[in-house]
Enzyme design. Structure first.
Site, short mmCIF file in Angstrom:
data_model
loop_
_atom_site.label_atom_id
_atom_site.label_comp_id
_atom_site.label_asym_id
_atom_site.label_seq_id
_atom_site.Cartn_x
_atom_site.Cartn_y
_atom_site.Cartn_z
N TYR A 33 20.53 70.20 -21.76
CA TYR A 33 21.18 69.22 -20.89
C TYR A 33 20.19 68.16 -20.45
CZ TYR A 33 19.11 71.09 -16.52
OH TYR A 33 18.25 71.46 -15.52
N LYS A 148 14.78 71.84 -22.00
CA LYS A 148 15.70 71.71 -20.86
C LYS A 148 17.02 72.42 -21.17
CE LYS A 148 16.97 68.23 -17.39
NZ LYS A 148 16.51 68.93 -16.21
N GLU A 180 6.33 74.70 -10.64
CA GLU A 180 7.12 73.53 -10.24
C GLU A 180 8.16 73.97 -9.23
OE1 GLU A 180 9.15 71.95 -13.76
OE2 GLU A 180 9.30 73.97 -14.57
N LEU A 205 8.83 71.83 -17.01
CA LEU A 205 9.60 70.77 -17.65
C LEU A 205 8.78 69.48 -17.59
CD1 LEU A 205 12.41 70.19 -18.95
CD2 LEU A 205 12.94 69.06 -16.79
#
Ligand code: PDD
Length: 285
Positions: A33, A148, A180, A205
Site C-alpha cells: 500500500y 510497505k 521507528e 520503512l
C-alpha cells in the site's frame, strides 16, 4: 455522503466496492500500500510514493495491473470526484484471488487495485501545536519493514497499547534501539543540536517524508547523524519528533512519562514542519 472509490478499473460508491473472500490481501496480507497526502486538492510528493510502490511490488513479485502514471491519473480523478481538498489517498495492490487458499504465489492471476480518499486536517492539527506523548514498546514486526505491506497487526497492537496507556503513539524498540514509530519515522535532537535518526535498512520503512526532511535539514545546516539511538538517549534528547505523509512533522514532548526538552515542540521540529509544508505545497501536483 458516500465516497466514490476505485476498484479494478471502476469508480463506484464505497458500499458497492466488493473484493473476493479469496483475495490474498484478505487471506495472507499479501498486498502492498501507499498513502499520499493531499493539500489544496493536489498530491504531495506522489512520485516518491509511486517509486516506493513499484519497489514493494518488485520485492514481492506482484505486477502492478496499471502503470504508476495511470495510478496518478486515478488518484487525481478520485480527488476531483470526492471534492477532496485536504487529507490523503490510500492505495492498495494485492496479489489478487486464485479462488482458493494456497501459500505459494499463484500464476496468471490479476492483482486487485483499490484506492480511496480520506478527508482530514493536515495543516491545522492540535498535535503539531502541542506535540505528542509516546510510549516505547518492543518491536515485534517482521524483518522486511522496508516493504510497505498491509501486514500491520503489530503496529495496530502498538497503537492500541498507546491508546490504552492514554498517550498518542508508540515508538518501537529492538535490542534497546528505537526503530521507528508505529506508522512514522522517529527522530531525536541531542543537547548538542544534532539531528539523529535511524539509517535506512530493512529494519524501517524508507519514509518519503524522511528523505525530504533530511535534505531540508542539510540545507538548514543542521548536523545530521543517521545512526541507531537508544531509548535512554531519547529520554535525554532536547527534542524528539516523527514524520510521515499524514503527520508531516509532529513533535514528541513526552516519552514513557519523561518530559523531552522543555515539554513543548522544539525549534528544530517547528522549523522542519514549517519548511516541509512550504515545500509540499510548492511541489504538489
Ligand atoms: N505510514 N514508518 C512506518 C512504519 C510507516 O507506516 C510510515 C507511513 C512511515 C513514514 O513514511 P512516509 O513518510 O513515506 O509516509 C514510516 C503511513 C502514513 C500509514 O501507514 O498510514
Amino acid at each position: 455522503m458516500e465516497r466514490i472509490v476505485y476498484l479494478d478499473g471502476q469508480f463506484i460508491n464505497e458500499s458497492e466496492a466488493k473484493v473476493s473472500i479469496f483475495d490474498r490481501g484478505f487471506l495472507f496480507g499479501d498486498a502492498v500500500y501507499e498513502v499520499t497526502a493531499v493539500l489544496d486538492g493536489k498530491l504531495v510528493e506522489n512520485e516518491g510514493h509511486m517509486v516506493r510502490l513499484q519497489r514493494s511490488c518488485n520485492e514481492l513479485q506482484i505486477s502492478l495491473p496499471v502503470t504508476t502514471e495511470e495510478i496518478t491519473t486515478i488518484q487525481k480523478s478520485l480527488i476531483e470526484k470526492n471534492n477532496l481538498n485536504e487529507g490523503g489517498i490510500y492505495l492498495q495492490v494485492s496479489r489478487g484471488s486464485a479462488g482458493d487458499r494456497d501459500f505459494g504465489y499463484p500464476s496468471g492471476i490479476k492483482p486487485t487495485l483499490v484506492l480511496f480518499t480520506q478527508a482530514r486536517s493536515l495543516l491545522d492539527t492540535p498535535k503539531a501545536v502541542k506535540g505528542m506523548k509516546v510510549i516505547t514498546i518492543e518491536d515485534i514486526r517482521w524483518k522486511r519493514r522496508d516493504i510497505k505491506t498491509v501486514g500491520l497487526l503489530a503496529p495496530c497492537m502498538a497503537k492500541q497499547a498507546a491508546i490504552d496507556a492514554k498517550v498518542d503513539d508508540a515508538w518501537l524498540v529492538e535490542d534497546g534501539y528505537i526503530t521507528e514509530g508505529s506508522s512514522n519515522n522517529a527522530y531525536i535532537v541531542t543537547q548538542e543540536g544534532v539531528l539523529v535518526t535511524r539509517p535506512l535498512s530493512n529494519d524501517i520503512l524508507h519514509g518519503i517524508t524522511r528523505k525530504a526532511l533530511l535534505e531540508l535539514a542539510e540545507k538548514e545546516k543542521i548536523t545530521i547523524e543517521e545512526r541507531l539511538f537508544t531509548v535512554a538517549e531519547a529520554y535525554k534528547a532536547s527534542e524528539a519528533f516523527v514524520s510521515s505523509a499524514t503527520t508531516f512533522v509532529w513533535p514528541v514532548v513526552e516519552i514513557d512519562g519523561r518530559t523531552i526538552g522543555a515539554g513543548a515542540p522544539g525549534q528544530v521540529a517547528n522549523k522542519l514542519r514549517k519548511i516541509y509544508i512550504e515545500l509540499a505545497k510548492a511541489t504538489a501536483e
